[in-house]
Design an enzyme around this catalytic site. Structure first.
Site, PDB file in Angstrom:
ATOM      1  N   ASP A 227       0.805  -1.254  -0.009  1.00  0.00           N
ATOM      2  CA  ASP A 227       0.149   0.011  -0.048  1.00  0.00           C
ATOM      3  C   ASP A 227       0.798   1.302  -0.041  1.00  0.00           C
ATOM      4  OD1 ASP A 227      -2.056  -1.825   0.515  1.00  0.00           O
ATOM      5  OD2 ASP A 227      -1.699  -1.568   2.690  1.00  0.00           O
ATOM      6  N   ARG A 320     -13.688   0.297  -2.419  1.00  0.00           N
ATOM      7  CA  ARG A 320     -12.924   0.397  -1.016  1.00  0.00           C
ATOM      8  C   ARG A 320     -12.822   2.043  -1.000  1.00  0.00           C
ATOM      9  NH1 ARG A 320      -8.941  -4.575  -0.515  1.00  0.00           N
ATOM     10  NH2 ARG A 320     -10.553  -6.276  -1.190  1.00  0.00           N
TER      11      ARG A 320
END
Length: 446
Positions: A227, A320
């Protein structure tokens, strides 16, 4: 026309650089700013304001505000960033000023590194990997053996280079006017408390060596790591005025192997493994698929995962935004533009599952012609979404009712908590589409 309340909110955030006052005020190398109310604010030592979301709870979030000059750094290379971060076990308050764009895929001398450089000496090649684990011959069992071992070895080399572990009591801030950011890197905030990340562009966080998992779903998937910012067991974190993007290499340009997209991007900002007391505000999330995960599984950490997400822009996001599990999440005054951008077509914005307790209020959605309101949300039948005042194309809309009318797994409409840390909450979402595009993301703070 913005409301009086909103105009006051903007005035509070509008800052003017006063460089001549820095030395006079004894701030040293800090950047002194003065807001419209003539209150001196040092951007680098600034703490999260009171009541500004969950990260203001308890001791609040001050990051490196108490850092002395010996623990205040200006960095412009990967090697300098690594040195400034130091050991994750050293909790001495520190301020790290990022000047310009740091390329994580470089060695200590600044030489550019490629995926081929990480693979060198491991025996890995994509062609060999594809041949070894072709489902037609390998089947649906997990990859193992020579090429999987080689892939893991190459991945470990990249991980060692591009993952930056952030210690407790740290502020990382982009220097205004320098296009500050981190390209190809991943900030890891793991099992530490009190971290601030501001005014940075996170771009091109890419995994050179995705793993094939034939058991992921009915058709298998390519799974990547890294990420741009990942919170794992982190507490009291403030992420403010950052930009997250896949640019310049978008998913639409990726090849397909074994019938599935060869995915090199993971999350933009994920909040998992019992992370708690987090405020995410005034960021721009753009050109990305799986953007923000709250809770790593349906059994993550009961009583934690408390997150406030406000005044952010989500544009060109597939899903998301966020996906929420278990925790108490306050989602307010955000702007979602679900128009397809660079091939990123929206599936849904908010997913509430695993008994998540979400309050979503006074957000604004812009939908293209033909898009359905019912597809803005998702859930597993156990999550809740309460709140109101949400607008779709400028019209007040009950987005939960629209979703429930079209789906058998209903979202619950009540939650077990009431938000109280709501600084900056605007009771009208009318002006958000215009105002937030001007006041969010990296490069706006000065």
């Amino acid at each position: 026309m913005a409301s009086p309340t909103h105009r006051r909110s903007l005035r509070k955030r509008r800052t003017v650089v006063v460089t001549a006052a820095v030395a006079a005020a004894g701030v040293g190398a800090g950047l002194l700013v003065v807001n419209a109310n003539a209150e001196a604010v040092d951007l680098y030592h600034q703490a999260l304001p009171a009541k500004d979301g969950w990260a203001a709870s308890g001791s609040g979030t001050t990051g490196g505000a108490k850092a002395d000059s010996a623990h205040t750094y200006t960095v412009s290379t990967r090697a300098q960033l690594v040195k400034a971060l130091g050991s994750v076990s050293d909790t001495t308050p520190r301020i790290i000023k990022v000047k310009g764009t740091i390329d994580a895929n470089t060695d200590d001398s600044g030489k550019k590194l490629s995926c081929a450089d990480y693979a060198a000496g491991t025996g890995y090649s994509l062609d060999s990997y594809l041949k070894a684990y072709d489902p037609g011959t390998w089947g649906k069992k997990a990859p193992s053996g020579g090429q999987e071992d080689a892939r893991a070895a190459a991945a470990a080399k990249q991980k060692k280079n591009i993952v930056f572990r952030v210690p407790a009591n740290t502020t990382i801030v982009g220097v205004p006017g320098t296009n500050a950011g981190i390209k190809g890197g991943s900030l890891q905030v793991q099992n530490v408390d009190n971290v601030i990340v501001r005014n940075l562009t996170f771009a091109a966080t890419e995994d050179c060596f995705p793993q094939w998992d034939p058991t992921d779903g009915s058709a298998g998937e390519w799974n990547s790591n890294y990420d741009s910012v990942t919170l794992r067991g982190a507490t009291h974190v403030w992420a403010d005025h950052n930009t997250f993007t896949d640019a310049p290499f978008f998913d639409s340009a990726q090849k397909t192997y074994f019938g599935r997209k060869y995915q090199i991007h993971d999350g933009a900002l994920d909040i998992t493994n019992g992370s708690d007391l987090v405020t995410v505000e005034r960021n721009q999330f753009t050109n990305h698929d799986k953007t923000m995960l709250i809770g790593s599984s349906d059994t993550d950490s009961t009583g934690k995962l408390r997150v406030s997400i406000h005044h952010n822009v989500w544009k060109g996001i597939v899903q998301r935004a966020p996906l929420a599990r278990i925790g108490q999440i306050h989602l307010y005054n955000n702007f979602y533009d679900t128009t397809t951008l660079n091939g990123y077509a929206a599936k849904y914005s908010l997913d509430s599952r695993a008994k998540a307790q979400v309050v979503a209020e006074h957000n604004a959605w812009q939908l293209p012609s033909g898009a359905k309101v019912a597809k803005l949300l998702s859930g597993d039948g156990t999550g809740s979404v309460a709140g109101g005042g949400n607008l779709v194309n400028g019209t007040a809309t009950d987005i939960v009712a629209a979703y429930n009318a079209a789906n058998s797994k209903k979202l619950k409409t009540t939650v077990n908590w009431t938000p109280t840390l709501t600084a900056g909450l605007e009771k009208s979402a009318k002006s958000l589409p215009t105002d937030l595009l001007k006041t969010t993301g990296a490069g706006v703070l000065s």
